[in-house]
Structure formats: structure tokens, C-alpha cells
Design an enzyme around this catalytic site. Structure first.
Site, PDB file in Angstrom:
ATOM      1  N   PHE A  43       1.782   0.128  -7.562  1.00 23.27           N
ATOM      2  CA  PHE A  43       2.750   1.218  -7.399  1.00 23.27           C
ATOM      3  C   PHE A  43       3.402   1.547  -8.743  1.00 23.27           C
ATOM      4  CE2 PHE A  43       6.826   3.159  -6.427  1.00 23.27           C
ATOM      5  CZ  PHE A  43       6.425   4.150  -5.533  1.00 23.27           C
TER       6      PHE A  43
ATOM      7  N   GLY B 226       5.717  15.457  -7.537  1.00 19.89           N
ATOM      8  CA  GLY B 226       5.253  14.562  -8.607  1.00 19.89           C
ATOM      9  C   GLY B 226       4.557  15.212  -9.776  1.00 19.89           C
TER      10      GLY B 226
ATOM     11  N   GLU C 239      -2.608  17.317  -9.190  1.00 18.57           N
ATOM     12  CA  GLU C 239      -1.905  16.263  -8.450  1.00 18.57           C
ATOM     13  C   GLU C 239      -1.478  15.164  -9.425  1.00 18.57           C
ATOM     14  OE1 GLU C 239      -0.131  15.275  -6.238  1.00 18.57           O
ATOM     15  OE2 GLU C 239      -1.237  14.589  -4.477  1.00 18.57           O
TER      16      GLU C 239
ATOM     17  N   ASP D 148      -4.039   8.421  -4.116  1.00 16.96           N
ATOM     18  CA  ASP D 148      -3.904   7.047  -3.631  1.00 16.96           C
ATOM     19  C   ASP D 148      -4.899   6.871  -2.474  1.00 16.96           C
ATOM     20  OD1 ASP D 148      -2.243   4.530  -3.616  1.00 16.96           O
ATOM     21  OD2 ASP D 148      -1.681   5.256  -1.641  1.00 16.96           O
TER      22      ASP D 148
END
Ligand code: 5GP
Ligand code: MG
Length: 182
Positions: free
Chosen positions: A159, A48, A103, A107
Site C-alpha cells: 500500500f 488520485g 489512472e 490494484d
């Protein structure tokens, strides 16, 4: 801006490319101040964070090394809780390196917590975390305030996809960030 579909899910615009680039510009300036004269090693967390790392270093003037580690903890729309490492940093002497973990999103916090522990074991000169997105309501573990020193966006417990973040492998190429439609 049009909605974006991946499989059976529909996403709508949440954070624009311009907003992201603005935050990255400020982050890069802060890192240039904080890491001036330091032996900086940026460690991006794949998949990511590849765009976040790339755009941040483009804006920085401090020379640094860049490595990537690859981990997985997410299945579909939920954090699985167990982190599996695909590959990690090469063996070596990190005692003079100031490591900045980058990062895409924190979450539950399990992934970053796990990597902080693994990297601390290498005894670097210092260790900090920069995250593009942070979900305060989703974090399940105690993360030291100092550990996550750089947070670009605090977001709701929703999300998102785009700008490197995926849903089932798709959506990483989007330049803006989209949120799952309810
Ligand atoms: P954590 O271990 O903190 O629960 O999850 C961290 C990882 O889960 C992130 O590196 C990211 O890959 C994934 N993740 C968490 N939230 C989201 C989200 O809203 N969208 C996407 N696409 N991935 C997420
Ligand atoms: Mg990730």
C-alpha cells in the site's frame, strides 16, 4: 528521508519525486509519438491521478483535451471491489476522439475494467490506458495487454501514498511516494 505518519500508520520512502518525473518525461515523449496528428482526449480518474495528468501534459507538445471522471472503490487500505461513479464524461459525440484514460494505480483492476467498459460504450476512435503504478500480483481480472498500454512502474503488492494517492484523505500532497511500514 524521515518516515511519514497518517493516523496510526507509518510510511517510509519508496519512490522518489525524481524517479517519478523521469518516468513521466519518457511517457510524455511516447504519447507525443503515438498521438501525433490524432484528436486526443485525456481522461483523468479522480482523485488520485490529478498530479499524474498535470505533470504529464506539462511535458507533452501534442495538443489535447482534458476531462476528469470521479470514481471510488477503495476503503482505507483495501479495494472494495464495487466501483461507484461520482461523475462521468459529459454526453457528446466521441467517435473521432482517441481517448487515453489516466489512472494513478491499478490494484485489483476492477476500477479500470469498469471504466474501460463505460468508455467503450461511447464508441471512441480508440481507447488506451496509462497508469503510473501497477501491482501485477494484485490484479484479479483479465486486462488485455493492449488495453493498459502505458505502465510507468510495476510495484510490489504493497500500500502506497503520495503524489496524489491518499490514505483516508491524507498524503496526496507528498511529492515522493511512501509505502506502509510493516
Ligand atoms: P482497483 O479497482 O484496481 O482495485 O483499485 C484502483 C484504485 O484503488 C486506485 O485508483 C486507487 O485509488 C486505489 N488504490 C489501489 N491501490 C492503492 C494503494 O496502494 N494506495 C492508495 N493510496 N490507493 C490505492
Ligand atoms: Mg484512484
Amino acid at each position: 528521508m524521515k518516515d511519514y505518519s497518517i493516523g496510526d500508520k507509518t510510511f517510509e520512502l519508496y519512490i522518489s519525486e525524481a524517479q517519478i518525473q523521469h518516468k513521466i518525461h519518457d511517457l510524455a515523449a511516447q504519447l507525443d509519438t503515438d498521438y501525433a496528428e490524432k484528436d486526443l482526449l485525456i481522461v483523468g480518474i479522480l482523485n488520485g491521478s490529478f498530479r499524474f495528468v498535470s505533470d504529464t501534459i506539462k511535458q507533452m507538445s501534442t495538443p489535447c483535451e482534458v476531462e476528469f471522471v470521479k470514481v471510488k472503490s477503495y476503503e482505507g487500505l483495501k479495494s472494495s471491489g464495487n466501483v461507484s461513479v461520482n461523475f462521468f464524461l459529459p454526453a457528446g459525440d466521441y467517435s473521432k476522439k482517441h481517448i487515453l484514460l489516466m489512472e494513478d494505480i491499478i490494484d485489483t483492476g476492477h476500477t479500470i475494467q469498469y471504466l474501460i467498459e463505460q468508455i467503450k460504450a461511447l464508441n471512441p476512435a480508440s481507447l488506451s490506458v496509462a497508469t503510473l503504478f501497477y501491482k501485477p500480483e494484485a490484479v484479479q481480472i483479465h486486462l488485455e495487454e493492449k488495453a493498459v498500454a502505458y505502465i510507468c512502474f510495476k510495484i510490489e503488492n504493497l500500500f502506497i501514498v503520495g503524489y496524489g494517492l491518499d490514505y483516508e484523505g491524507q498524503g496526496r500532497t507528498l511529492n515522493d511516494v511512501y509505502v506502509l511500514k510493516k
